[in-house]
Design a protein around this motif. Structure first.
Motif, PDB file in Angstrom:
ATOM      1  N   PHE A   3      41.600  48.462  41.737  1.00  0.00           N
ATOM      2  CA  PHE A   3      41.968  47.353  40.865  1.00  0.00           C
ATOM      3  C   PHE A   3      41.042  46.181  41.146  1.00  0.00           C
ATOM      4  CE2 PHE A   3      45.785  49.863  41.242  1.00  0.00           C
ATOM      5  CZ  PHE A   3      46.281  49.882  39.937  1.00  0.00           C
ATOM      6  N   ALA A   4      40.638  45.509  40.084  1.00  0.00           N
ATOM      7  CA  ALA A   4      39.802  44.311  40.198  1.00  0.00           C
ATOM      8  C   ALA A   4      40.668  43.087  39.930  1.00  0.00           C
ATOM      9  CB  ALA A   4      38.645  44.364  39.204  1.00  0.00           C
ATOM     10  N   PHE A   5      40.554  42.099  40.803  1.00  0.00           N
ATOM     11  CA  PHE A   5      41.180  40.803  40.590  1.00  0.00           C
ATOM     12  C   PHE A   5      40.086  39.868  40.089  1.00  0.00           C
ATOM     13  CE2 PHE A   5      43.936  41.625  44.640  1.00  0.00           C
ATOM     14  CZ  PHE A   5      44.585  42.665  44.012  1.00  0.00           C
ATOM     15  N   VAL A   6      40.252  39.349  38.892  1.00  0.00           N
ATOM     16  CA  VAL A   6      39.318  38.387  38.330  1.00  0.00           C
ATOM     17  C   VAL A   6      40.048  37.044  38.344  1.00  0.00           C
ATOM     18  CG1 VAL A   6      37.899  37.773  36.348  1.00  0.00           C
ATOM     19  CG2 VAL A   6      38.284  40.189  36.901  1.00  0.00           C
ATOM     20  N   CYS A   7      39.640  36.190  39.287  1.00  0.00           N
ATOM     21  CA  CYS A   7      40.363  34.951  39.553  1.00  0.00           C
ATOM     22  C   CYS A   7      39.528  33.752  39.119  1.00  0.00           C
ATOM     23  CB  CYS A   7      40.668  34.836  41.035  1.00  0.00           C
ATOM     24  SG  CYS A   7      41.413  36.316  41.763  1.00  0.00           S
ATOM     25  N   LYS A   8      40.165  32.844  38.408  1.00  0.00           N
ATOM     26  CA  LYS A   8      39.502  31.617  37.966  1.00  0.00           C
ATOM     27  C   LYS A   8      40.149  30.449  38.696  1.00  0.00           C
ATOM     28  CE  LYS A   8      38.528  28.901  33.839  1.00  0.00           C
ATOM     29  NZ  LYS A   8      38.755  28.765  32.389  1.00  0.00           N
ATOM     30  N   ASP A   9      39.330  29.635  39.361  1.00  0.00           N
ATOM     31  CA  ASP A   9      39.844  28.467  40.072  1.00  0.00           C
ATOM     32  C   ASP A   9      40.287  27.394  39.091  1.00  0.00           C
ATOM     33  OD1 ASP A   9      38.923  29.849  42.286  1.00  0.00           O
ATOM     34  OD2 ASP A   9      37.547  28.260  42.950  1.00  0.00           O
ATOM     35  N   LYS A  10      41.274  26.604  39.505  1.00  0.00           N
ATOM     36  CA  LYS A  10      41.662  25.417  38.745  1.00  0.00           C
ATOM     37  C   LYS A  10      40.520  24.411  38.840  1.00  0.00           C
ATOM     38  CE  LYS A  10      46.603  25.811  39.671  1.00  0.00           C
ATOM     39  NZ  LYS A  10      47.714  25.285  40.498  1.00  0.00           N
ATOM     40  N   PRO A  11      40.230  23.689  37.759  1.00  0.00           N
ATOM     41  CA  PRO A  11      39.189  22.659  37.826  1.00  0.00           C
ATOM     42  C   PRO A  11      39.526  21.624  38.905  1.00  0.00           C
ATOM     43  CG  PRO A  11      39.858  23.048  35.549  1.00  0.00           C
ATOM     44  CD  PRO A  11      40.826  23.797  36.425  1.00  0.00           C
ATOM     45  N   GLY A  12      38.493  21.177  39.607  1.00  0.00           N
ATOM     46  CA  GLY A  12      38.666  20.134  40.607  1.00  0.00           C
ATOM     47  C   GLY A  12      39.371  20.585  41.871  1.00  0.00           C
ATOM     48  N   HIS A  13      39.415  21.890  42.125  1.00  0.00           N
ATOM     49  CA  HIS A  13      40.117  22.408  43.299  1.00  0.00           C
ATOM     50  C   HIS A  13      39.179  22.998  44.354  1.00  0.00           C
ATOM     51  CE1 HIS A  13      43.774  21.639  41.188  1.00  0.00           C
ATOM     52  NE2 HIS A  13      44.502  22.197  42.153  1.00  0.00           N
ATOM     53  N   LEU A  14      37.903  22.609  44.346  1.00  0.00           N
ATOM     54  CA  LEU A  14      36.973  23.120  45.348  1.00  0.00           C
ATOM     55  C   LEU A  14      37.452  22.770  46.759  1.00  0.00           C
ATOM     56  CD1 LEU A  14      34.360  24.623  46.004  1.00  0.00           C
ATOM     57  CD2 LEU A  14      33.134  22.444  45.737  1.00  0.00           C
ATOM     58  N   ASN A  15      38.060  21.592  46.912  1.00  0.00           N
ATOM     59  CA  ASN A  15      38.572  21.207  48.230  1.00  0.00           C
ATOM     60  C   ASN A  15      39.656  22.172  48.710  1.00  0.00           C
ATOM     61  OD1 ASN A  15      40.295  20.086  46.164  1.00  0.00           O
ATOM     62  ND2 ASN A  15      41.275  18.850  47.740  1.00  0.00           N
ATOM     63  N   ALA A  87      42.792  47.722  36.211  1.00  0.00           N
ATOM     64  CA  ALA A  87      42.367  48.984  36.815  1.00  0.00           C
ATOM     65  C   ALA A  87      40.850  49.059  36.678  1.00  0.00           C
ATOM     66  CB  ALA A  87      43.043  50.150  36.119  1.00  0.00           C
ATOM     67  N   PHE A  88      40.197  49.605  37.703  1.00  0.00           N
ATOM     68  CA  PHE A  88      38.739  49.570  37.759  1.00  0.00           C
ATOM     69  C   PHE A  88      38.201  50.938  38.152  1.00  0.00           C
ATOM     70  CE2 PHE A  88      34.838  48.661  40.302  1.00  0.00           C
ATOM     71  CZ  PHE A  88      34.088  48.038  39.327  1.00  0.00           C
ATOM     72  N   ASN A  89      37.154  51.374  37.452  1.00  0.00           N
ATOM     73  CA  ASN A  89      36.451  52.611  37.778  1.00  0.00           C
ATOM     74  C   ASN A  89      35.057  52.240  38.257  1.00  0.00           C
ATOM     75  OD1 ASN A  89      35.533  55.230  37.998  1.00  0.00           O
ATOM     76  ND2 ASN A  89      35.137  55.448  35.815  1.00  0.00           N
ATOM     77  N   TRP A  90      34.800  52.395  39.536  1.00  0.00           N
ATOM     78  CA  TRP A  90      33.505  52.044  40.123  1.00  0.00           C
ATOM     79  C   TRP A  90      32.556  53.207  39.870  1.00  0.00           C
ATOM     80  CZ3 TRP A  90      33.250  49.750  45.756  1.00  0.00           C
ATOM     81  CH2 TRP A  90      31.979  49.233  45.985  1.00  0.00           C
ATOM     82  N   ALA A  91      31.848  53.157  38.737  1.00  0.00           N
ATOM     83  CA  ALA A  91      31.050  54.274  38.263  1.00  0.00           C
ATOM     84  C   ALA A  91      29.637  54.312  38.858  1.00  0.00           C
ATOM     85  CB  ALA A  91      30.963  54.244  36.741  1.00  0.00           C
ATOM     86  N   PHE A  92      29.021  53.162  39.094  1.00  0.00           N
ATOM     87  CA  PHE A  92      27.634  53.130  39.575  1.00  0.00           C
ATOM     88  C   PHE A  92      27.554  52.430  40.931  1.00  0.00           C
ATOM     89  CE2 PHE A  92      27.163  53.712  35.064  1.00  0.00           C
ATOM     90  CZ  PHE A  92      26.131  54.617  34.982  1.00  0.00           C
ATOM     91  N   ASN A  93      26.703  52.979  41.793  1.00  0.00           N
ATOM     92  CA  ASN A  93      26.429  52.425  43.115  1.00  0.00           C
ATOM     93  C   ASN A  93      27.666  52.331  44.013  1.00  0.00           C
ATOM     94  OD1 ASN A  93      23.670  52.125  42.531  1.00  0.00           O
ATOM     95  ND2 ASN A  93      24.057  50.157  41.548  1.00  0.00           N
ATOM     96  N   ASN A  94      28.625  53.196  43.776  1.00  0.00           N
ATOM     97  CA  ASN A  94      29.809  53.261  44.631  1.00  0.00           C
ATOM     98  C   ASN A  94      29.412  53.996  45.916  1.00  0.00           C
ATOM     99  OD1 ASN A  94      32.197  53.907  45.926  1.00  0.00           O
ATOM    100  ND2 ASN A  94      33.300  54.379  44.046  1.00  0.00           N
ATOM    101  N   PRO A  95      29.466  53.322  47.059  1.00  0.00           N
ATOM    102  CA  PRO A  95      29.017  53.992  48.290  1.00  0.00           C
ATOM    103  C   PRO A  95      29.903  55.180  48.696  1.00  0.00           C
ATOM    104  CG  PRO A  95      29.979  51.857  48.767  1.00  0.00           C
ATOM    105  CD  PRO A  95      29.879  51.964  47.279  1.00  0.00           C
ATOM    106  N   GLU A  96      31.093  55.265  48.158  1.00  0.00           N
ATOM    107  CA  GLU A  96      31.990  56.362  48.494  1.00  0.00           C
ATOM    108  C   GLU A  96      31.834  57.569  47.562  1.00  0.00           C
ATOM    109  OE1 GLU A  96      35.927  54.752  48.705  1.00  0.00           O
ATOM    110  OE2 GLU A  96      35.368  53.366  50.301  1.00  0.00           O
ATOM    111  N   ALA A  97      31.038  57.408  46.506  1.00  0.00           N
ATOM    112  CA  ALA A  97      30.883  58.495  45.524  1.00  0.00           C
ATOM    113  C   ALA A  97      29.920  59.552  46.034  1.00  0.00           C
ATOM    114  CB  ALA A  97      30.377  57.937  44.198  1.00  0.00           C
TER     115      ALA A  97
END
Length: 97
Positions: A3-15, A87-97
């Protein structure tokens, strides 16, 4: 299953990201030592500063993936504006493939 988590930070939350980073890294290191973490890293804005995250994990199902996403110190600190879990399918350059 991967699974891929695609996370977007809240603006102004770098701190929040920088203050929480040590706990986040510790969390990822634990997942890595368990074999759960497959890859991770920040998205960067036009100035090269972190503005989100991409995390790929191995989990039994979507519910287990959601639980892992919720357990991330960044999520607990309220850093993320949004988190997509796909859900994610690591098709290319997967070191476990």
């Amino acid at each position: 299953m991967l699974f891929a988590f695609v996370c977007k930070d809240k603006p102004g939350h770098l701190n929040v990201r920088m203050e929480t980073r040590p706990e986040h890294i510790e969390h990822l290191n634990k997942l890595n030592s368990e074999g759960t973490l497959k890859m991770a890293g920040p998205f960067l804005d036009a100035d090269g500063k972190p503005c989100g995250s991409l995390i790929v994990i191995n989990a039994a199902d979507i519910d287990a993936a959601k639980a892992l996403a919720d357990s991330d110190p960044y999520a607990k600190a309220g850093l993320f504006e949004s988190v997509e879990i796909k859900a994610f399918n690591w098709a290319f350059n997967n070191p476990e493939a």
